[in-house]
Every structure is written in structure tokens, then in C-alpha cells.
Scaffold this active site. Sequence first.
Site, short mmCIF file in Angstrom:
data_model
loop_
_atom_site.label_atom_id
_atom_site.label_comp_id
_atom_site.label_asym_id
_atom_site.label_seq_id
_atom_site.Cartn_x
_atom_site.Cartn_y
_atom_site.Cartn_z
N SER A 161 -20.64 37.95 20.72
CA SER A 161 -20.64 38.44 19.76
C SER A 161 -20.45 37.99 18.32
O SER A 161 -18.87 36.86 19.57
CB SER A 161 -20.74 39.89 19.31
OG SER A 161 -20.42 40.04 17.92
N SER A 162 -20.70 37.29 17.01
CA SER A 162 -20.12 36.29 17.22
C SER A 162 -18.39 37.77 16.78
O SER A 162 -17.63 36.07 15.53
CB SER A 162 -20.56 36.14 16.25
OG SER A 162 -21.45 36.96 14.73
N CYS A 163 -18.53 38.51 16.58
CA CYS A 163 -17.07 38.76 15.92
C CYS A 163 -16.07 38.14 17.31
O CYS A 163 -14.49 38.93 16.83
CB CYS A 163 -17.36 40.26 15.78
SG CYS A 163 -16.88 41.02 17.37
N TYR A 208 -13.58 45.82 19.68
CA TYR A 208 -15.22 45.27 20.30
C TYR A 208 -14.74 43.52 20.50
O TYR A 208 -15.32 43.73 21.86
CB TYR A 208 -15.83 45.46 19.29
CG TYR A 208 -17.31 44.89 19.73
CD1 TYR A 208 -18.28 45.87 20.37
CD2 TYR A 208 -17.92 43.83 19.77
CE1 TYR A 208 -19.03 45.58 20.69
CE2 TYR A 208 -18.85 43.82 19.04
CZ TYR A 208 -20.03 44.01 20.42
OH TYR A 208 -21.14 43.93 21.10
N LYS A 223 -15.48 41.67 24.05
CA LYS A 223 -15.98 41.31 24.04
C LYS A 223 -15.56 40.03 25.18
O LYS A 223 -15.94 38.85 25.94
CB LYS A 223 -16.97 40.76 23.28
CG LYS A 223 -18.34 41.86 23.17
CD LYS A 223 -18.80 41.58 24.51
CE LYS A 223 -19.94 42.90 23.67
NZ LYS A 223 -21.11 43.15 24.92
N HIS A 226 -25.81 48.97 10.87
CA HIS A 226 -25.21 48.08 10.99
C HIS A 226 -26.05 47.48 9.38
O HIS A 226 -27.03 47.60 9.24
CB HIS A 226 -25.92 46.02 11.82
CG HIS A 226 -24.60 45.46 12.93
ND1 HIS A 226 -24.64 46.15 14.00
CD2 HIS A 226 -23.83 45.61 13.06
CE1 HIS A 226 -24.07 46.13 14.62
NE2 HIS A 226 -22.80 45.75 14.43
P1 GDP Z 1 -20.21 43.02 10.47
O1 GDP Z 1 -20.66 41.54 9.71
O2 GDP Z 1 -19.84 43.44 11.37
O3 GDP Z 1 -19.18 43.37 8.93
O4 GDP Z 1 -20.96 44.01 10.43
P2 GDP Z 1 -21.87 45.31 9.68
O5 GDP Z 1 -23.10 44.30 9.49
O6 GDP Z 1 -21.99 46.83 9.32
O7 GDP Z 1 -21.78 45.18 7.84
C1 GDP Z 1 -22.22 43.62 7.48
C2 GDP Z 1 -21.41 43.64 5.86
O8 GDP Z 1 -22.69 44.45 4.74
C3 GDP Z 1 -20.48 44.45 5.59
O9 GDP Z 1 -19.26 43.56 4.73
C4 GDP Z 1 -20.69 45.19 4.90
O10 GDP Z 1 -20.01 46.11 4.04
C5 GDP Z 1 -21.50 45.07 3.93
N1 GDP Z 1 -22.58 46.23 4.20
C6 GDP Z 1 -23.42 46.01 2.90
N2 GDP Z 1 -23.33 47.56 3.06
C7 GDP Z 1 -23.66 48.21 4.42
C8 GDP Z 1 -23.64 49.57 5.07
O11 GDP Z 1 -24.45 50.41 4.34
N3 GDP Z 1 -23.78 49.36 5.71
C9 GDP Z 1 -23.31 48.52 7.12
N4 GDP Z 1 -22.64 48.69 7.97
N5 GDP Z 1 -23.01 47.60 6.29
C10 GDP Z 1 -23.03 47.35 4.66
#
Ligand code: GDP
Length: 311
Positions: A108-110, A137, A141, A180
Site C-alpha cells: 500500500s502507498s501508506c 498497517y 506491509k 475509505h
Molecule cells: P487515507 O488515505 O489512509 O488517509 O485513507 P481514507 O480514505 O480513510 O481517508 C482519506 C482522506 O479522506 C482523509 O483526509 C480523510 O479525513 C478524508 N475523508 C473525508 N471524509 C471521509 C469519510 O467519510 N471517510 C474516510 N475514511 N475518510 C474521509
Amino acid sequence: MEKNAKIYIAGHRGMVGSAIHRKLRALGFDNLLLRTSDKLDLRNQQAVADFFAAEQPEYVFLAAAKVGGILANNALRADFLYDNLAIQNNVVHQAYVHGVKKLLFLGSSCIYPKLAPQPIKEEYLLTGLLEPTNEPYAIAKIAGIKLCEAYHDQYGCNFISVMPTNLYGYHDNYHPEHSHVLPALLLRLHEAKAANQPTVTVWGSGKPMREFLFADDLADACVFLMGSYDDPQLVNVGTGEDLSIKELAYLIKSIVGYEGELVFDPSKPDGTPRKLMDVSKLQALGWHHTTSLEMGVRLVYEDFLASCSGQ
Ligand code: GDP
């Protein structure tokens, strides 16, 4: 890979594994080995050893993992570290013991440092601190990548590692808190439209930048790399393009047809400010994504609507 090769897809019911499954079937591979987690718990060392001894797969796509969005990663820190370490230790080790011809490990990119220079090149791995919300996580990875490299170096195993950017696709997780951002907003905007809600909340500031890849495009890249890439050095898979969470939210809003307002909630975490993959290595090998973000979100929303009406 020969068309009748015995290929094990670990995690074939997940978003990535199911996309790899569809892709291999479409290409005519018909000797696919599949096990659901209730039949084979990949965290169980003995069960995995017995499975490999009995089935002797020739190729392995390791797409099984415990995954989730920013809140799930942060809340279930022990599970994300333990489950992922156990799954990959068991599968990679048994692939070595049973002489698997080639294994592809999905990361994963994280895994990259929180403040890595952008776009992120493969060699930035382990050059800085990780994003704290998904550190468990990411550590798992990173261990998986190093495991594949070590089995290559010590035993000559052909085990490769692929690092996808943020993914979305069919069979995604729509859990209201643990999903996500893309499926979370799709569901929230869809429900708000149906209920005529005047506003919808988007977590964080809306400013973080993210890149999104359609899982079927990732599957295509995995099959491409399985057939053509034999280096233990990891390969990024992405589109090379990103957008802000705010732009993403407005894109999904227009596809869903929600007409209310978006409200940003700064009490929720933003996570990494930006994580755009440098995909020049993959593109130099001859692969390019084909599904634009807008097209992919439309496809996913159609599928989502079809599954709602089927229930
Ligand atoms: P990340 O890429 O590992 O940070 O995974 P996420 O997909 O969970 O979040 C990506 C970004 O989207 C973060 O900045 C979150 O705060 C934002 N975000 C906005 N609304 C949402 C939501 O409803 N769910 C999640 N998971 N992230 C959200």
C-alpha cells in the site's frame, strides 16, 4: 504463467482479490485455487501449511489483508498489525517451502514516509517517519516487502511486491466509520439524496491530496507484472494524478446527483497531506491505467445502485 497453471488468489472475495479473479478468468486461466476465510484462516500457521502441502499452488497472488480507512486503522491498531503480519508470514513462508514459482505481494502507498517528497518514488521507503494513524498497517506491509526481498536474497525465490495507491472498486467496504473516503462519501451522499438532507459532512479539512486507482486497473497491472517483472525491488501502481478530498467530494456529489451542501468537519483527522505515487518505473515497463476517476466512480455507483435494488 501458463493458462492451466495452478494459481492461488489469497483474498479472492476482497476488492482487489476479486478484481484479480475476474481478470484471470477473462484471460482464460481456469485452474484457480480459492478459499474463503471461513474455510482457511490465513492467520493460522498450521492451516496454511496443510493447505499448501495439499494443493501445491504454482503461482500466488497475496491480496488477503485486514484493511480499512483512517479511523479503522487508528482504532484497531493491534488487529491491523497482528493479522497482517500473520497472514503474510504464513503465506510467504509456505510459498517458499512448497517451491511456488512466483508470488506477488500487495502492499500500500501508506508504507512511505508521511512527509515523503512528491511524487513518491520506490526508493523513498524507510527514509522517514510514517503517518501515525496507519503506522501498524504500514509496519506490517513493510515487513511483507522485506520478507519477499529476504526470501529472494537468501533462497532465490521469485517473490515480487506491488504498492498500489488508494484504491476503489466493486465489492468495496461501505462501513460508515471504517471504510475509505470514496465508498464512505458515495454511501453518505446517496443516502442524503434519498432522504433530502440539506447537508452532508465530509471529514477533515478537505485539503489532503489523494490519488485513486480503480481496482480492476490494479488487477490488470498485477497480472502484467506477474508475467513480466522478476525483480524483488517493489513497484508503485497508480495513475500519477491526484486531487483534493474536496474535489473528490464534489465529483461524487455530481455523479450521485445530490443537490445539498457539503460541510467539512475539522475534528476528524486529515492523515497524510499528500501521497502521489511516482509511476514512472511501471510506465517504463509498459503499463498505464485505463479507467479515469470519473468513469470509475460512475461504474462503482452503477454497481452500488444495482446491488441496492437487488436486495
Ligand atoms: P487515507 O488515505 O489512509 O488517509 O485513507 P481514507 O480514505 O480513510 O481517508 C482519506 C482522506 O479522506 C482523509 O483526509 C480523510 O479525513 C478524508 N475523508 C473525508 N471524509 C471521509 C469519510 O467519510 N471517510 C474516510 N475514511 N475518510 C474521509
